[in-house]
Design a protein around this motif. Structure first.
Motif, PDB file in Angstrom:
ATOM      1  N   PHE A  40       0.834  -1.203   0.000  1.00 20.87           N
ATOM      2  CA  PHE A  40       0.000   0.000   0.000  1.00 20.87           C
ATOM      3  C   PHE A  40       0.870   1.255   0.000  1.00 20.87           C
ATOM      4  O   PHE A  40       2.007   1.222   0.450  1.00 20.87           O
ATOM      5  N   PRO A  41       0.346   2.377  -0.547  1.00 25.47           N
ATOM      6  CA  PRO A  41      -0.991   2.573  -1.120  1.00 25.47           C
ATOM      7  C   PRO A  41      -1.111   1.997  -2.527  1.00 25.47           C
ATOM      8  O   PRO A  41      -0.115   1.798  -3.216  1.00 25.47           O
TER       9      PRO A  41
ATOM     10  N   SER B 172      -1.002  -0.976  -8.777  1.00 25.27           N
ATOM     11  CA  SER B 172       0.071  -0.419  -7.950  1.00 25.27           C
ATOM     12  C   SER B 172       0.235   1.053  -8.286  1.00 25.27           C
ATOM     13  O   SER B 172      -0.116   1.512  -9.377  1.00 25.27           O
ATOM     14  N   MET B 173       0.765   1.809  -7.335  1.00 25.27           N
ATOM     15  CA  MET B 173       0.967   3.244  -7.541  1.00 25.27           C
ATOM     16  C   MET B 173       2.174   3.467  -8.454  1.00 25.27           C
ATOM     17  O   MET B 173       3.270   2.967  -8.187  1.00 25.27           O
TER      18      MET B 173
ATOM     19  N   GLN C 158      -9.322  -0.235   4.368  1.00 28.25           N
ATOM     20  CA  GLN C 158      -9.969   0.636   3.387  1.00 28.25           C
ATOM     21  C   GLN C 158     -10.304  -0.146   2.126  1.00 28.25           C
ATOM     22  O   GLN C 158     -11.366   0.040   1.518  1.00 28.25           O
TER      23      GLN C 158
ATOM     24  N   GLU D 114     -10.055   5.714  -6.479  1.00 23.39           N
ATOM     25  CA  GLU D 114      -9.703   5.968  -5.079  1.00 23.39           C
ATOM     26  C   GLU D 114      -8.270   5.535  -4.802  1.00 23.39           C
ATOM     27  O   GLU D 114      -7.816   4.496  -5.292  1.00 23.39           O
ATOM     28  N   VAL D 115      -7.582   6.329  -4.000  1.00 18.86           N
ATOM     29  CA  VAL D 115      -6.282   5.942  -3.472  1.00 18.86           C
ATOM     30  C   VAL D 115      -6.542   5.206  -2.160  1.00 18.86           C
ATOM     31  O   VAL D 115      -7.168   5.741  -1.249  1.00 18.86           O
ATOM     32  N   VAL D 116      -6.074   3.974  -2.086  1.00 19.55           N
ATOM     33  CA  VAL D 116      -6.349   3.110  -0.942  1.00 19.55           C
ATOM     34  C   VAL D 116      -5.059   2.930  -0.139  1.00 19.55           C
ATOM     35  O   VAL D 116      -4.062   2.445  -0.663  1.00 19.55           O
ATOM     36  N   HIS D 117      -5.116   3.301   1.134  1.00 18.23           N
ATOM     37  CA  HIS D 117      -3.896   3.308   1.958  1.00 18.23           C
ATOM     38  C   HIS D 117      -3.761   2.087   2.869  1.00 18.23           C
ATOM     39  O   HIS D 117      -2.645   1.790   3.329  1.00 18.23           O
ATOM     40  N   THR D 118      -4.859   1.394   3.141  1.00 18.52           N
ATOM     41  CA  THR D 118      -4.809   0.271   4.075  1.00 18.52           C
ATOM     42  C   THR D 118      -5.678  -0.890   3.583  1.00 18.52           C
ATOM     43  O   THR D 118      -6.574  -0.705   2.761  1.00 18.52           O
TER      44      THR D 118
END
Length: 338
Positions: free
Chosen positions: A151-152, A188-189, A174, A167-171
């Motif tokens: 993550f993210p 992946s970012m 989430q 959406e950006v997902v951090h966990t």
């Protein structure tokens, strides 16, 4: 007498700027012609700014193509510009029917539309072609496989545009909260700066130039501030995508991340139509509307890779004012046809 070159903007909506670029291009070439608009409602700014407008069904309605063909034939429309994703496969499937009435639709072959219209198909094609892209998986697989170190990540619909639903997902928690959403993928970012690269694939398959546009600020999914930047690795990669796409024609946009520290490149999306930020590329010197008209008229092409580096676009709101009766909001009518 010179025959007029009429151009139709499909799903005209708010695309006044794009319409005016085609109008300016006709004027630059000294060609007579009208800008026509089709839409589901007259309550759209581009519909009202057009020389003439026509109401049509939704692009997925079975009567859409027959109605647009009827208008094109009656009005001697030379060029149709699709502007929304749902209309692209419809126009691509009926391109020959439009050609039969003397109308060119600026749309790629169905294969390219299918690749670009579904993020699973896009990723599969990029991977098969050996082109650099981010890691991607389904939402269900991500919940099973991702560790805290991954993550993210980015979660987005497999189909869609204008960053709707992204959406950006951090966990993990989430991500779990998105588990009931259908048709979502997880990426992946990508590191670095994001560029939307505008290109025109001409009738002979050539690509005169590629214009990377960096988003400085985005509002409602469209760039509100941006800058055109010459960046050779990004331009070269985008042009390679355009050349490899099967039957790509017209405007192609490729979204690419470039990490200035490592030089890493990652392609994340392909959009085979004019984007909202195209006026920046045009004003920088990528005069795609003019080059398109030149090709269709058999004129000497002025297409060239001579656009201006570091031109900044600062967009602003404008408005069209019309009598209520013009959009079905006259006396005794409680709601306009929006």
């Amino acid at each position: 007498m010179v025959e007029p070159f009429h151009i139709m903007i499909s799903s005209a909506g708010r695309r006044v700027a794009l319409m005016e670029l085609f109008r300016r291009s006709l004027q630059a070439l000294g060609r007579p012609g009208e800008l026509l608009a089709i839409d589901m409602t007259p309550a759209s700014s581009a519909y009202q700014r057009a020389d003439r407008g026509f109401i049509v069904p939704r692009c997925t309605d079975p009567s859409f193509v027959p109605r647009v063909l009827e208008i094109c034939e009656a009005e001697r429309v030379r060029l149709v510009i699709p502007t929304i994703d749902p209309a692209l496969p419809v126009y691509a499937a009926h391109r020959e029917a439009f050609a039969a009435v003397g109308t060119t639709v600026l749309v790629s072959d169905p294969e390219t539309i299918a690749i670009a219209g579904d993020k699973v198909a896009t990723h599969a094609w990029l991977t098969a072609e050996g082109l650099p892209t981010v890691r991607q998986t389904t939402l269900a697989a991500a919940l099973d496989e991702l560790t805290a170190a991954d993550f993210p990540v980015i979660a987005k619909p497999t189909r869609g545009s204008s960053a709707i639903g992204v959406e950006v997902v951090h966990t993990r928690a989430q991500l779990q909260g998105l588990a009931d959403r259908e048709g979502y993928i997880v990426q992946s970012m990508a590191r670095g700066n994001e560029y939307t690269v505008s290109m025109l694939v001409r009738h002979d398959g050539s690509v005169p130039c590629a214009v990377p546009r960096r988003r400085l600020r985005v509002r409602a999914g469209e760039v509100s501030k941006g800058v055109a930047v010459r960046l050779e690795p990004v331009e070269a990669l985008a042009m390679e995508v355009a050349r490899r796409l099967p039957g790509a024609r017209g405007t192609i946009n490729v979204q690419i991340f470039h990490d200035p520290e490592t030089g890493e490149l990652n392609i994340i999306e392909i959009n085979p139509r004019f984007g909202g930020g195209f006026p920046l590329a045009f004003e920088a010197g990528a005069r795609y509307p003019q080059w398109i008209i030149e090709d269709l008229l058999g004129l000497p092409s002025t297409a060239a890779d001579t656009w201006t580096d570091r031109l900044v676009m600062l967009r602003y709101d404008d408005a069209v004012f019309v009598p209520g009766e013009q959009i079905g909001f006259g006396v005794g009518q409680e709601e306009p046809r929006t």
